[in-house]
Structure formats: structure tokens, C-alpha cells
Design a protein around this motif. Structure first.
Motif, PDB file in Angstrom:
ATOM      1  N   ILE A  42       2.094   1.677  -3.530  1.00 34.43           N
ATOM      2  CA  ILE A  42       1.049   2.175  -4.433  1.00 34.43           C
ATOM      3  C   ILE A  42       0.792   3.663  -4.191  1.00 34.43           C
ATOM      4  O   ILE A  42       0.623   4.434  -5.137  1.00 34.43           O
ATOM      5  CB  ILE A  42      -0.252   1.356  -4.279  1.00 34.43           C
ATOM      6  CG1 ILE A  42      -0.061  -0.037  -4.883  1.00 34.43           C
ATOM      7  CG2 ILE A  42      -1.434   2.060  -4.930  1.00 34.43           C
ATOM      8  CD1 ILE A  42      -1.212  -0.978  -4.653  1.00 34.43           C
TER       9      ILE A  42
ATOM     10  N   ASP B 155      -6.619   6.931 -16.089  1.00 35.24           N
ATOM     11  CA  ASP B 155      -7.159   5.977 -15.118  1.00 35.24           C
ATOM     12  C   ASP B 155      -5.994   5.258 -14.440  1.00 35.24           C
ATOM     13  O   ASP B 155      -5.331   4.401 -15.041  1.00 35.24           O
ATOM     14  CB  ASP B 155      -8.082   4.981 -15.812  1.00 35.24           C
ATOM     15  CG  ASP B 155      -8.809   4.066 -14.837  1.00 35.24           C
ATOM     16  OD1 ASP B 155      -8.474   4.085 -13.633  1.00 35.24           O
ATOM     17  OD2 ASP B 155      -9.710   3.346 -15.283  1.00 35.24           O
ATOM     18  N   PHE B 156      -5.754   5.585 -13.179  1.00 36.20           N
ATOM     19  CA  PHE B 156      -4.615   5.028 -12.439  1.00 36.20           C
ATOM     20  C   PHE B 156      -4.637   3.504 -12.415  1.00 36.20           C
ATOM     21  O   PHE B 156      -3.612   2.855 -12.578  1.00 36.20           O
ATOM     22  CB  PHE B 156      -4.584   5.582 -11.012  1.00 36.20           C
ATOM     23  CG  PHE B 156      -3.432   5.081 -10.198  1.00 36.20           C
ATOM     24  CD1 PHE B 156      -2.148   5.564 -10.409  1.00 36.20           C
ATOM     25  CD2 PHE B 156      -3.623   4.122  -9.211  1.00 36.20           C
ATOM     26  CE1 PHE B 156      -1.068   5.096  -9.664  1.00 36.20           C
ATOM     27  CE2 PHE B 156      -2.561   3.649  -8.458  1.00 36.20           C
ATOM     28  CZ  PHE B 156      -1.279   4.143  -8.685  1.00 36.20           C
ATOM     29  N   GLU B 157      -5.807   2.906 -12.221  1.00 34.82           N
ATOM     30  CA  GLU B 157      -5.912   1.445 -12.135  1.00 34.82           C
ATOM     31  C   GLU B 157      -5.488   0.772 -13.437  1.00 34.82           C
ATOM     32  O   GLU B 157      -4.910  -0.306 -13.430  1.00 34.82           O
ATOM     33  CB  GLU B 157      -7.331   1.023 -11.746  1.00 34.82           C
ATOM     34  CG  GLU B 157      -7.769   1.552 -10.389  1.00 34.82           C
ATOM     35  CD  GLU B 157      -6.832   1.175  -9.251  1.00 34.82           C
ATOM     36  OE1 GLU B 157      -6.332   0.050  -9.216  1.00 34.82           O
ATOM     37  OE2 GLU B 157      -6.583   2.053  -8.386  1.00 34.82           O
ATOM     38  N   LYS B 158      -5.774   1.405 -14.558  1.00 38.30           N
ATOM     39  CA  LYS B 158      -5.405   0.830 -15.861  1.00 38.30           C
ATOM     40  C   LYS B 158      -3.901   0.898 -16.113  1.00 38.30           C
ATOM     41  O   LYS B 158      -3.393   0.216 -16.996  1.00 38.30           O
ATOM     42  CB  LYS B 158      -6.171   1.522 -16.987  1.00 38.30           C
ATOM     43  CG  LYS B 158      -7.642   1.159 -17.001  1.00 38.30           C
ATOM     44  CD  LYS B 158      -8.358   1.750 -18.192  1.00 38.30           C
ATOM     45  CE  LYS B 158      -9.821   1.330 -18.175  1.00 38.30           C
ATOM     46  NZ  LYS B 158     -10.573   1.937 -19.266  1.00 38.30           N
TER      47      LYS B 158
ATOM     48  N   GLN C 135       0.824  -1.203   0.000  1.00 38.43           N
ATOM     49  CA  GLN C 135       0.000   0.000   0.000  1.00 38.43           C
ATOM     50  C   GLN C 135       0.861   1.257   0.000  1.00 38.43           C
ATOM     51  O   GLN C 135       0.565   2.217  -0.709  1.00 38.43           O
ATOM     52  CB  GLN C 135      -0.966   0.016   1.190  1.00 38.43           C
ATOM     53  CG  GLN C 135      -1.983   1.136   1.119  1.00 38.43           C
ATOM     54  CD  GLN C 135      -2.820   1.101  -0.148  1.00 38.43           C
ATOM     55  OE1 GLN C 135      -3.403   0.093  -0.497  1.00 38.43           O
ATOM     56  NE2 GLN C 135      -2.878   2.223  -0.852  1.00 38.43           N
TER      57      GLN C 135
ATOM     58  N   ARG D 127       1.218   6.511  -6.997  1.00 39.59           N
ATOM     59  CA  ARG D 127       0.141   7.456  -7.335  1.00 39.59           C
ATOM     60  C   ARG D 127       0.626   8.911  -7.240  1.00 39.59           C
ATOM     61  O   ARG D 127       0.328   9.730  -8.106  1.00 39.59           O
ATOM     62  CB  ARG D 127      -1.069   7.239  -6.435  1.00 39.59           C
ATOM     63  CG  ARG D 127      -2.277   8.083  -6.830  1.00 39.59           C
ATOM     64  CD  ARG D 127      -3.461   7.891  -5.891  1.00 39.59           C
ATOM     65  NE  ARG D 127      -3.946   6.537  -5.834  1.00 39.59           N
ATOM     66  CZ  ARG D 127      -4.838   6.017  -6.681  1.00 39.59           C
ATOM     67  NH1 ARG D 127      -5.331   6.761  -7.639  1.00 39.59           N
ATOM     68  NH2 ARG D 127      -5.242   4.778  -6.536  1.00 39.59           N
TER      69      ARG D 127
ATOM     70  N   GLN E 291       1.658  -8.195  -7.883  1.00 45.40           N
ATOM     71  CA  GLN E 291       0.546  -8.794  -8.613  1.00 45.40           C
ATOM     72  C   GLN E 291       0.896 -10.203  -9.080  1.00 45.40           C
ATOM     73  O   GLN E 291       0.051 -11.100  -9.047  1.00 45.40           O
ATOM     74  CB  GLN E 291       0.147  -7.915  -9.797  1.00 45.40           C
ATOM     75  CG  GLN E 291      -0.501  -6.617  -9.372  1.00 45.40           C
ATOM     76  CD  GLN E 291      -0.832  -5.706 -10.537  1.00 45.40           C
ATOM     77  OE1 GLN E 291      -0.685  -6.053 -11.696  1.00 45.40           O
ATOM     78  NE2 GLN E 291      -1.299  -4.504 -10.218  1.00 45.40           N
TER      79      GLN E 291
ATOM     80  N   PHE F  11      -1.689  -0.406 -14.481  1.00 42.75           N
ATOM     81  CA  PHE F  11      -1.087  -1.707 -14.181  1.00 42.75           C
ATOM     82  C   PHE F  11      -1.529  -2.797 -15.155  1.00 42.75           C
ATOM     83  O   PHE F  11      -1.156  -3.957 -14.990  1.00 42.75           O
ATOM     84  CB  PHE F  11      -1.367  -2.089 -12.730  1.00 42.75           C
ATOM     85  CG  PHE F  11      -0.740  -1.109 -11.777  1.00 42.75           C
ATOM     86  CD1 PHE F  11       0.621  -1.143 -11.530  1.00 42.75           C
ATOM     87  CD2 PHE F  11      -1.506  -0.136 -11.171  1.00 42.75           C
ATOM     88  CE1 PHE F  11       1.213  -0.214 -10.686  1.00 42.75           C
ATOM     89  CE2 PHE F  11      -0.920   0.798 -10.324  1.00 42.75           C
ATOM     90  CZ  PHE F  11       0.440   0.757 -10.083  1.00 42.75           C
TER      91      PHE F  11
ATOM     92  N   TRP G 130       6.556   1.092 -10.026  1.00 45.04           N
ATOM     93  CA  TRP G 130       5.554   0.448 -10.873  1.00 45.04           C
ATOM     94  C   TRP G 130       5.909  -1.037 -11.039  1.00 45.04           C
ATOM     95  O   TRP G 130       5.049  -1.915 -10.909  1.00 45.04           O
ATOM     96  CB  TRP G 130       5.484   1.132 -12.244  1.00 45.04           C
ATOM     97  CG  TRP G 130       4.442   0.525 -13.139  1.00 45.04           C
ATOM     98  CD1 TRP G 130       3.139   0.904 -13.251  1.00 45.04           C
ATOM     99  CD2 TRP G 130       4.607  -0.591 -14.023  1.00 45.04           C
ATOM    100  NE1 TRP G 130       2.487   0.098 -14.156  1.00 45.04           N
ATOM    101  CE2 TRP G 130       3.368  -0.829 -14.647  1.00 45.04           C
ATOM    102  CE3 TRP G 130       5.680  -1.414 -14.354  1.00 45.04           C
ATOM    103  CZ2 TRP G 130       3.177  -1.843 -15.569  1.00 45.04           C
ATOM    104  CZ3 TRP G 130       5.488  -2.427 -15.281  1.00 45.04           C
ATOM    105  CH2 TRP G 130       4.258  -2.644 -15.874  1.00 45.04           C
TER     106      TRP G 130
ATOM    107  N   GLU H 272       5.097  -3.030  -7.885  1.00 40.92           N
ATOM    108  CA  GLU H 272       3.681  -3.381  -7.787  1.00 40.92           C
ATOM    109  C   GLU H 272       3.354  -4.542  -8.721  1.00 40.92           C
ATOM    110  O   GLU H 272       2.604  -5.443  -8.359  1.00 40.92           O
ATOM    111  CB  GLU H 272       2.785  -2.173  -8.096  1.00 40.92           C
ATOM    112  CG  GLU H 272       1.307  -2.495  -8.227  1.00 40.92           C
ATOM    113  CD  GLU H 272       0.682  -3.216  -7.038  1.00 40.92           C
ATOM    114  OE1 GLU H 272      -0.361  -3.869  -7.225  1.00 40.92           O
ATOM    115  OE2 GLU H 272       1.220  -3.148  -5.909  1.00 40.92           O
ATOM    116  N   LYS H 273       3.914  -4.544  -9.923  1.00 35.15           N
ATOM    117  CA  LYS H 273       3.685  -5.667 -10.839  1.00 35.15           C
ATOM    118  C   LYS H 273       4.208  -6.964 -10.224  1.00 35.15           C
ATOM    119  O   LYS H 273       3.602  -8.026 -10.389  1.00 35.15           O
ATOM    120  CB  LYS H 273       4.348  -5.426 -12.199  1.00 35.15           C
ATOM    121  CG  LYS H 273       3.648  -4.401 -13.062  1.00 35.15           C
ATOM    122  CD  LYS H 273       2.237  -4.781 -13.447  1.00 35.15           C
ATOM    123  CE  LYS H 273       2.209  -5.661 -14.657  1.00 35.15           C
ATOM    124  NZ  LYS H 273       0.851  -5.865 -15.198  1.00 35.15           N
TER     125      LYS H 273
END
Length: 193
Positions: free
Chosen positions: A70, A88-91, A67, A74, A172, A93, A165, A168-169
Motif C-alpha cells: 500500500i 481520495d486515495f482510499e476511494k 502495508q 501511494r 481485500q 480501491f 493496485w 491490494e485488491k
């Protein structure tokens, strides 16, 4: 090297220390909860119980780390105005990879600018070509001018954005494999439908 990279290293170090502290606290809590001789603990409980508790603590710590990462992505996303190219921040990733042109990210040239080059944050996606084969497509998310004219602070923020970035990947990907492993532990269904 630079203040932003030093801050990133310091943050990573702090997070590792906090993870170790929480892990130690969880083990101390586990020891006080059981208050039985070790031989009876093993006979009364499965050995997996302490591991699962430890995994739960580690999971919550890694979620905190994730968190924080992220949140920083952001903030950099907005500061570097990447929001203008990818609103779109979510897109953000959904891209398969992210690279940086004009600045080295490999161990041997990390943070070094490439003279005569332009600095860009490049997102990579795969789209089918006219024959249906997947083909890499580069999308510029941010253009920052000539490498030589880039301020050190901005350079470090750009590097930090790409690295965070990618971090975060990685989270995921771990999540994806964790879900697959959990499917193995599930009892088989009688049918596929």
C-alpha cells in the motif's frame, strides 16, 4: 527487463524469505514453549493450537507485506499524478478493476509497448444504465502519451502501479472470504433479527 520490475521481483523474493524466516522462528518458539514429548503435547492440547499460532504469525507477516504494498501504491499514485484524477486515495480501491492500455500485461507480451497506442491507466466501475442493468464504465486515471515516446523507467512505474493496485485488491478479496468463513464458525443465532 527493467530496473523497476527487477526491484519488484527482488522485493517479492525478500518478502517471501522473511515470511519463511518468521514461520521458522514461530515453529521454533512453539517447540521450546511446549518442551513435552510429542504424545503428551497432542493429548494435552488440541492440534489446532499450533496451526492458529502459525496462522497468526503468517497473518502478521502478510499484513507487513500488505502495508509495504500500500505504501508503494501511494507513492506511485502521487508520482504518476493519479491523485489529480482521483484525489481520495482510499476511494481508489472502490474501482472493480484496473487495466493498462498501450502496454501488455499478459504473460506472452508482458511489458511490451503496443506501437501507435497511447498509454493510459484505466479504472473500471459498474454503473446502472437507464434500464437498471449494470454497465462497465472506463475512467482514465492517467494519460502518459504515445507508447513509443515513453521512458522505460516511467513505463515500469506505470506497470508497477497497476500490478500493486491489483495485489491490494487480492488482499481485500482474501479478507472478504476470511470474514465469510468466520461467520460459518460462529454459533447460529436464534433469529435473524
Amino acid at each position: 527487463m527493467s530496473s523497476s520490475l527487477d526491484k519488484l521481483k527482488a522485493l517479492t523474493s525478500k518478502l517471501e524469505e522473511k515470511l519463511e524466516q518468521k514461520k521458522n522462528r514461530s515453529l521454533q518458539t512453539l517447540a521450546t514453549e511446549t518442551q513435552k514429548p510429542e504424545s503428551t503435547v497432542l493429548s494435552d492440547r488440541s492440534e489446532a493450537t499450533p496451526i492458529r499460532r502459525e496462522a497468526t504469525v503468517s497473518a502478521s507477516v502478510s499484513e507487513d507485506v500488505r502495508q509495504a504494498n500500500i505504501d508503494r501504491v501511494r507513492a506511485l499514485y502521487e508520482k504518476l499524478k493519479i491523485i489529480e484524477k482521483s484525489p481520495d486515495f482510499e476511494k481508489l480501491f472502490l474501482y472493480k478493476a484496473m487495466n493498462l492500455s498501450g502496454i501488455g500485461l499478459k504473460e506472452e507480451d508482458f511489458g511490451q509497448i503496443r506501437e501507435g497506442k497511447y498509454i493510459q491507466v484505466i479504472a473500471i466501475t459498474y454503473e446502472p444504465d437507464k434500464n437498471g442493468k449494470k454497465k462497465a464504465k472506463n475512467i482514465s486515471l492517467g494519460y502518459f502519451g504515445k507508447a513509443e515516446s515513453l521512458e522505460p523507467k516511467l513505463k515500469n512505474e506505470i506497470i508497477e502501479f497497476v500490478l500493486r493496485w491489483r495485489y491490494e485488491k487480492a488482499f481485500q478479496n482474501v479478507e472478504h472470504y476470511k470474514e465469510l468463513i468466520e461467520k460459518i464458525d460462529m454459533p447460529p443465532a436464534d433469529s435473524l433479527f
